[in-house]
Write a protein that holds these residues in place. Structure first.
Motif, PDB file in Angstrom:
ATOM      1  N   ASP A  33       0.803  -1.220   0.000  1.00  0.00           N
ATOM      2  CA  ASP A  33       0.000   0.000   0.000  1.00  0.00           C
ATOM      3  C   ASP A  33       0.841   1.277   0.000  1.00  0.00           C
ATOM      4  OD1 ASP A  33      -2.242  -1.608   0.052  1.00  0.00           O
ATOM      5  OD2 ASP A  33      -2.510  -1.445   2.222  1.00  0.00           O
ATOM      6  N   LEU A  34       2.147   1.149   0.205  1.00  0.00           N
ATOM      7  CA  LEU A  34       3.016   2.323   0.299  1.00  0.00           C
ATOM      8  C   LEU A  34       4.021   2.435  -0.845  1.00  0.00           C
ATOM      9  CD1 LEU A  34       3.854   2.020   4.112  1.00  0.00           C
ATOM     10  CD2 LEU A  34       2.247   3.625   3.052  1.00  0.00           C
ATOM     11  N   ASN A  39       9.933   7.064  -0.310  1.00  0.00           N
ATOM     12  CA  ASN A  39      10.763   6.387   0.683  1.00  0.00           C
ATOM     13  C   ASN A  39      10.488   4.884   0.771  1.00  0.00           C
ATOM     14  OD1 ASN A  39      12.826   6.792   2.763  1.00  0.00           O
ATOM     15  ND2 ASN A  39      11.243   6.082   4.148  1.00  0.00           N
ATOM     16  N   TYR A  40       9.368   4.434   0.207  1.00  0.00           N
ATOM     17  CA  TYR A  40       8.971   3.025   0.334  1.00  0.00           C
ATOM     18  C   TYR A  40       9.137   2.222  -0.943  1.00  0.00           C
ATOM     19  CZ  TYR A  40       7.112   4.321   4.866  1.00  0.00           C
ATOM     20  OH  TYR A  40       6.985   4.761   6.157  1.00  0.00           O
ATOM     21  N   GLU A  47      18.432  -0.257  -1.614  1.00  0.00           N
ATOM     22  CA  GLU A  47      19.627   0.554  -1.350  1.00  0.00           C
ATOM     23  C   GLU A  47      19.912   0.586   0.147  1.00  0.00           C
ATOM     24  OE1 GLU A  47      19.041   4.438  -3.057  1.00  0.00           O
ATOM     25  OE2 GLU A  47      18.861   3.619  -5.083  1.00  0.00           O
ATOM     26  N   ARG A  48      18.865   0.768   0.957  1.00  0.00           N
ATOM     27  CA  ARG A  48      19.039   0.758   2.422  1.00  0.00           C
ATOM     28  C   ARG A  48      19.498  -0.612   2.897  1.00  0.00           C
ATOM     29  NH1 ARG A  48      14.004   3.537   2.567  1.00  0.00           N
ATOM     30  NH2 ARG A  48      12.979   1.607   3.180  1.00  0.00           N
ATOM     31  N   GLY A 167      15.573  11.156   6.363  1.00  0.00           N
ATOM     32  CA  GLY A 167      15.878  11.785   5.075  1.00  0.00           C
ATOM     33  C   GLY A 167      14.751  12.699   4.673  1.00  0.00           C
ATOM     34  N   PRO A 168      14.981  13.548   3.680  1.00  0.00           N
ATOM     35  CA  PRO A 168      13.963  14.517   3.275  1.00  0.00           C
ATOM     36  C   PRO A 168      12.640  13.891   2.850  1.00  0.00           C
ATOM     37  CG  PRO A 168      16.051  14.932   2.158  1.00  0.00           C
ATOM     38  CD  PRO A 168      16.207  13.659   2.910  1.00  0.00           C
ATOM     39  N   ALA A 169      12.676  12.704   2.245  1.00  0.00           N
ATOM     40  CA  ALA A 169      11.442  12.058   1.795  1.00  0.00           C
ATOM     41  C   ALA A 169      10.842  11.145   2.859  1.00  0.00           C
ATOM     42  CB  ALA A 169      11.710  11.246   0.525  1.00  0.00           C
TER      43      ALA A 169
END
Length: 182
Positions: A33-34, A39-40, A47-48, A167-169
């Protein structure tokens, strides 16, 4: 109350290409759902994951059905006193957590069909079992599940110790901590 279907937990300390693909598949089911939010996105998550898996003390606890299908994951790594994890906090965190190595639980995810039966807690506990660090920490979006996720972690012994926007997002997150051995 629902009971947990039979499942097993396996702990891994190396992120192989095969394991990475399995975690990515489960992540996509967990965050379906995201996935349209920056960011999702799966690529951002990978990457994370790659960055975290290259850090000291990385481990993942994977949950599998008895038939072998992956249904959940929880991963963590060691963070030291000067880690960026602590530097981004809005207020200084008590030295109890920051003066020595701590285990940071970075992600926990359970596929929708297996939520609400204690699987996340079993993976979390398997992940922390045998860790040398005295304290564990994690970050949670306080709005996740209308606050249910944060309350769940409080039930596991975690308490709020700070706040951060990674982070910004990313959304603002609450940093929580507890003893590894509760």
């Amino acid at each position: 109350m629902m009971t947990e279907p039979e499942s097993r937990i396996r702990r891994h300390i190396t992120l192989t290409p095969e394991l990475r693909a399995v975690i990515a598949k489960v992540y996509a089911e967990v965050r379906v759902d995201l996935l349209d939010q920056p960011n999702y996105r799966v690529g951002v998550f990978l990457e994370r994951l790659d960055r975290h898996a290259a850090e000291p003390g990385w481990a993942v606890a994977m949950a599998y059905t008895m038939e072998g299908s992956a249904i959940g994951y929880a991963y963590a790594n060691t963070i030291g006193p000067g880690d960026r994890w602590w530097k981004r906090m809005t207020v200084p965190v008590t030295p109890r957590f920051t003066a020595r190595d701590t285990v940071a639980v970075k992600e926990i995810g359970v596929t929708p069909a297996y939520r609400g039966v204690g699987l996340a807690r079993r993976m979390h506990d398997a992940l922390l079992d045998g860790r040398a660090e005295p304290y564990a920490t994690l970050m949670v979006n306080p709005a996740a599940g209308d606050g249910k996720v944060m309350r769940l972690y409080e039930g596991w012994g975690y308490r709020e110790i700070g706040a951060v926007q990674p982070g910004p997002a990313a959304p603002w997150l609450v940093c929580m901590g507890r003893s590894v051995r509760t």
